[in-house]
Scaffold this active site. Structure first.
Site, mmCIF file in Angstrom:
data_model
loop_
_atom_site.group_PDB
_atom_site.id
_atom_site.type_symbol
_atom_site.label_atom_id
_atom_site.label_comp_id
_atom_site.label_asym_id
_atom_site.label_seq_id
_atom_site.Cartn_x
_atom_site.Cartn_y
_atom_site.Cartn_z
ATOM 1 N N SER A 51 -5.722 -1.627 2.028
ATOM 2 C CA SER A 51 -6.365 -2.120 0.797
ATOM 3 C C SER A 51 -7.452 -3.132 1.126
ATOM 4 O O SER A 51 -7.396 -3.835 2.139
ATOM 5 C CB SER A 51 -5.336 -2.780 -0.121
ATOM 6 O OG SER A 51 -4.367 -1.859 -0.545
HETATM 7 N N1 SAH Z 1 -0.103 -1.917 1.023
HETATM 8 C C1 SAH Z 1 -0.886 -1.084 1.894
HETATM 9 C C2 SAH Z 1 -1.756 -0.108 1.127
HETATM 10 C C3 SAH Z 1 -1.726 1.255 1.734
HETATM 11 S S1 SAH Z 1 -2.392 2.564 0.784
HETATM 12 C C4 SAH Z 1 -1.683 -1.915 2.892
HETATM 13 O O1 SAH Z 1 -1.675 -3.143 2.800
HETATM 14 O O2 SAH Z 1 -2.265 -1.343 3.810
HETATM 15 C C5 SAH Z 1 -0.993 3.087 -0.172
HETATM 16 C C6 SAH Z 1 0.202 3.624 0.554
HETATM 17 O O3 SAH Z 1 1.131 4.076 -0.443
HETATM 18 C C7 SAH Z 1 -0.054 4.842 1.457
HETATM 19 O O4 SAH Z 1 0.391 4.566 2.749
HETATM 20 C C8 SAH Z 1 0.753 5.967 0.801
HETATM 21 O O5 SAH Z 1 1.320 6.885 1.728
HETATM 22 C C9 SAH Z 1 1.831 5.182 0.065
HETATM 23 N N2 SAH Z 1 2.476 5.877 -1.060
HETATM 24 C C10 SAH Z 1 1.904 6.665 -2.006
HETATM 25 N N3 SAH Z 1 2.834 7.127 -2.870
HETATM 26 C C11 SAH Z 1 4.035 6.606 -2.458
HETATM 27 C C12 SAH Z 1 5.381 6.725 -2.923
HETATM 28 N N4 SAH Z 1 5.707 7.472 -3.983
HETATM 29 N N5 SAH Z 1 6.350 6.070 -2.246
HETATM 30 C C13 SAH Z 1 6.055 5.310 -1.163
HETATM 31 N N6 SAH Z 1 4.806 5.167 -0.676
HETATM 32 C C14 SAH Z 1 3.802 5.804 -1.305
#
Ligand code: SAH
Length: 208
Positions: A51
């Protein structure tokens, strides 16, 4: 990076200090390391992104963390947001649906000393019932709807911060007032990678 966050309106000094304390370059692929302190999202492989710092700051401010708060994060991704929450004094439980990314980030967080962060491989749309209730829940992927289990796993007085929408998401802050009552605040728009149902065990090719 911290100056950029201030210019964009982040004034919470506790959150800014936590973001200054966590080296973001450890959470990025080598290719983007030189850009780690720009206010931008970057690919982390697995069709996912880390993010944007502004988004991390914005969601962290909304959570209004108290020392020792039990926090559930849906979407571990790079682990950066989870690390910030840990520095802010939260007991963090984080859930990721991509198996390979889950293993990679769990290892990274351990290596960096964030061993109080507990990582789980599963579909976050169901929350993490065995560890509920949570004082705070943060979703870091764009959800088409608010998953009911997440509301159900909030402690009374607890807060859920979740971006909701299809191509653009509106940040929604939900506070649990009582067993049956929730207050909803609709805030700014963001663009997140999609929140997907089910887990993904796909193996991604290793980068050279
Ligand atoms: N908090 C993270 C953001 C990563 S992007 C950071 O600081 O880098 C969002 C993430 O959510 C991705 O890795 C994706 O695989 C995950 N994601 C999407 N849907 C999800 C779900 N239903 N359960 C768990 N993770 C999920």
């Amino acid at each position: 990076m911290i100056d950029a966050l201030r210019q964009k309106g982040i004034t919470n000094e506790t959150v800014l200090a936590a973001m200054a304390a966590v080296p973001r370059h450890f959470f990025l692929e080598k290719t983007f390391e030189d850009h780690a302190y720009e206010d931008k999202a970057f690919p982390i492989g697995f069709e996912q992104t880390i993010s944007q710092p502004y988004t991390v700051a914005y969601q962290s401010v909304l959570l209004n963390l108290k020392n020792g708060d039990k926090v559930l994060e849906i979407g571990t991704g790079s682990g950066y947001q989870a690390a910030i929450l840990a520095v802010l004094g939260a007991k963090v439980f984080t859930v990721e649906r991509q198996e390979e990314l889950y293993f990679q980030t769990k290892k990274l967080l351990d290596e960096l000393g964030f061993n109080t962060v507990k990582c789980f491989f599963r579909d976050g749309s169901k929350g993490l019932s065995e560890k509920a209730p949570f004082d705070k829940i943060i979703v870091t992927a764009g959800a088409p709807v608010i998953p009911e289990p997440l509301k159900a796993q909030l402690a009374i007085g607890g807060t859920l911060v979740i971006p909701v929408g299809e191509s653009v998401q509106q940040m929604i802050k939900i506070t649990r007032i009582s067993d049956t009552e929730f207050r909803e605040e609709r805030l700014d728009n963001f663009r997140f990678v999609p929140f997907l149902e089910g887990v993904n065990r796909k193996i991604y090719p290793t980068k050279l």
